[in-house]
Design an enzyme around this catalytic site. Structure first.
Site, PDB file in Angstrom:
ATOM      1  N   ASP A   1       0.822  -1.219   0.000  1.00 47.41           N
ATOM      2  CA  ASP A   1       0.000   0.000   0.000  1.00 47.41           C
ATOM      3  C   ASP A   1       0.853   1.264   0.000  1.00 47.41           C
ATOM      4  OD1 ASP A   1       0.923  -0.453   2.608  1.00 47.41           O
ATOM      5  OD2 ASP A   1      -1.039  -0.254   3.559  1.00 47.41           O
TER       6      ASP A   1
ATOM      7  N   ASP B   1       6.876   4.048   3.460  1.00 44.43           N
ATOM      8  CA  ASP B   1       7.024   5.220   4.324  1.00 44.43           C
ATOM      9  C   ASP B   1       8.512   5.344   4.679  1.00 44.43           C
ATOM     10  OD1 ASP B   1       6.157   7.296   6.017  1.00 44.43           O
ATOM     11  OD2 ASP B   1       5.832   5.947   7.691  1.00 44.43           O
ATOM     12  N   THR B   2       8.967   4.712   5.754  1.00 45.33           N
ATOM     13  CA  THR B   2      10.407   4.735   6.063  1.00 45.33           C
ATOM     14  C   THR B   2      11.174   3.796   5.134  1.00 45.33           C
ATOM     15  OG1 THR B   2      10.249   2.917   7.650  1.00 45.33           O
ATOM     16  CG2 THR B   2       9.950   5.158   8.512  1.00 45.33           C
TER      17      THR B   2
ATOM     18  N   ASP C   1      -5.207   2.007   6.888  1.00 47.85           N
ATOM     19  CA  ASP C   1      -6.075   2.118   8.056  1.00 47.85           C
ATOM     20  C   ASP C   1      -5.609   3.140   9.069  1.00 47.85           C
ATOM     21  OD1 ASP C   1      -3.796   0.426   8.888  1.00 47.85           O
ATOM     22  OD2 ASP C   1      -4.935   0.233  10.752  1.00 47.85           O
TER      23      ASP C   1
ATOM     24  N   ARG D   1     -10.199   1.131   5.893  1.00 50.37           N
ATOM     25  CA  ARG D   1      -9.586   0.378   4.801  1.00 50.37           C
ATOM     26  C   ARG D   1     -10.525   0.240   3.610  1.00 50.37           C
ATOM     27  NH1 ARG D   1      -4.872  -2.117   6.761  1.00 50.37           N
ATOM     28  NH2 ARG D   1      -4.933  -2.921   8.886  1.00 50.37           N
TER      29      ARG D   1
HETATM   30  P1  IMP Z   1       7.531   1.585   6.631  1.00 53.42           P
HETATM   31  O1  IMP Z   1       8.265   0.377   7.123  1.00 53.42           O
HETATM   32  O2  IMP Z   1       7.796   2.774   7.524  1.00 53.42           O
HETATM   33  O3  IMP Z   1       7.813   1.930   5.178  1.00 53.42           O
HETATM   34  O4  IMP Z   1       6.030   1.312   6.877  1.00 53.42           O
HETATM   35  C1  IMP Z   1       5.159   0.896   5.969  1.00 53.42           C
HETATM   36  C2  IMP Z   1       3.846   0.562   6.666  1.00 53.42           C
HETATM   37  O5  IMP Z   1       3.458   1.588   7.590  1.00 53.42           O
HETATM   38  C3  IMP Z   1       2.753   0.488   5.647  1.00 53.42           C
HETATM   39  O6  IMP Z   1       2.630  -0.822   5.143  1.00 53.42           O
HETATM   40  C4  IMP Z   1       1.551   0.933   6.430  1.00 53.42           C
HETATM   41  O7  IMP Z   1       0.964  -0.174   7.073  1.00 53.42           O
HETATM   42  C5  IMP Z   1       2.073   1.865   7.490  1.00 53.42           C
HETATM   43  N1  IMP Z   1       1.890   3.283   7.125  1.00 53.42           N
HETATM   44  C6  IMP Z   1       2.835   4.175   6.794  1.00 53.42           C
HETATM   45  N2  IMP Z   1       2.328   5.384   6.519  1.00 53.42           N
HETATM   46  C7  IMP Z   1       0.987   5.255   6.652  1.00 53.42           C
HETATM   47  C8  IMP Z   1      -0.122   6.181   6.481  1.00 53.42           C
HETATM   48  O8  IMP Z   1       0.001   7.367   6.131  1.00 53.42           O
HETATM   49  N3  IMP Z   1      -1.358   5.664   6.728  1.00 53.42           N
HETATM   50  C9  IMP Z   1      -1.572   4.366   7.097  1.00 53.42           C
HETATM   51  N4  IMP Z   1      -0.563   3.480   7.271  1.00 53.42           N
HETATM   52  C10 IMP Z   1       0.697   3.929   7.050  1.00 53.42           C
HETATM   53 MG    MG Z   2       0.958  -2.115   5.595  1.00 55.60          MG
END
Ligand code: IMP
Ligand code: MG
Length: 177
Positions: free
Chosen positions: A101, A104-105, A160, A166
């Protein structure tokens, strides 16, 4: 007026998402001609995207899902990821496309790429509906990307807030007014 309109402001409309998902599906169709492709959806956030995307991929794909949850250190993800539902089929010599979806990081995707690459697939590539580049902590090569968004917390179309929202057909931000 749809129920959710009072809580969520539209950022990406359902029409805009559907048009982009169709384009991505067509691109995947062109680029995986003649290959054994498995779409690997990451639960639960990718599910609406996965099912819409799959219907625009005109190839004999297989579909798998994988569940992961990342440990939270305060509000930030620590990068330590746990598998809550693993694939049920061997992936040796298959072309795998991870469907997510949002990146982010990037820590979750980095873990997934490393984990899936260890299963001796023919290839591992990444398809994400959304990317928030301003939040990146690790560099992840994204092969198919729906939209780049600014650093706002978004919900809908799989994403979510406390497990809710969702089922929205669009991606939006929570109203603060
Ligand atoms: P990452 O490991 O920080 O890239 O995190 C990714 C996960 O964080 C995604 O699969 C989402 O489940 C959650 N996430 C990150 N940003 C958002 C947001 O703006 N809304 C909802 N879920 C988010
Ligand atoms: Mg996710």
């Amino acid at each position: 007026m749809p129920f959710y309109d009072q809580y969520v402001e539209v950022m990406l409309s359902a029409e805009k998402i559907q048009a982009r998902v169709k384009e991505l599906g067509e691109q995947i169709t062109r680029e995986y001609q003649g290959k054994d492709l498995t779409l690997v959806g990451i639960m639960k956030g990718s599910l609406p995207f996965l099912t819409d995307l799959a219907r625009h991929v005109d190839l004999p794909v297989t579909i798998e899902v994988m569940g992961v949850s990342s440990y939270q250190g305060g509000t930030e993800t620590t990068g330590e990821v746990r598998i809550t539902h693993d694939l049920t089929k061997p992936m040796a010599n298959r072309h795998m496309l991870i469907v997510e979806d949002i990146i982010d990081t990037g820590l979750t995707m980095k873990f997934l790429i490393e984990n899936l690459s260890a299963r001796h697939p023919a290839s591992v590539k990444v398809c994400t509906l959304l990317e928030k580049p301003s939040r990146a902590k690790v560099k992840v090569a994204i092969d198919y990307k729906g939209f780049v968004i600014e650093d706002r917390f978004v919900v809908g179309y799989g994403l979510d807030y406390g497990e809710k929202y969702r089922n929205l057909p669009f991606v939006g931000v929570m109203r603060t007014d």
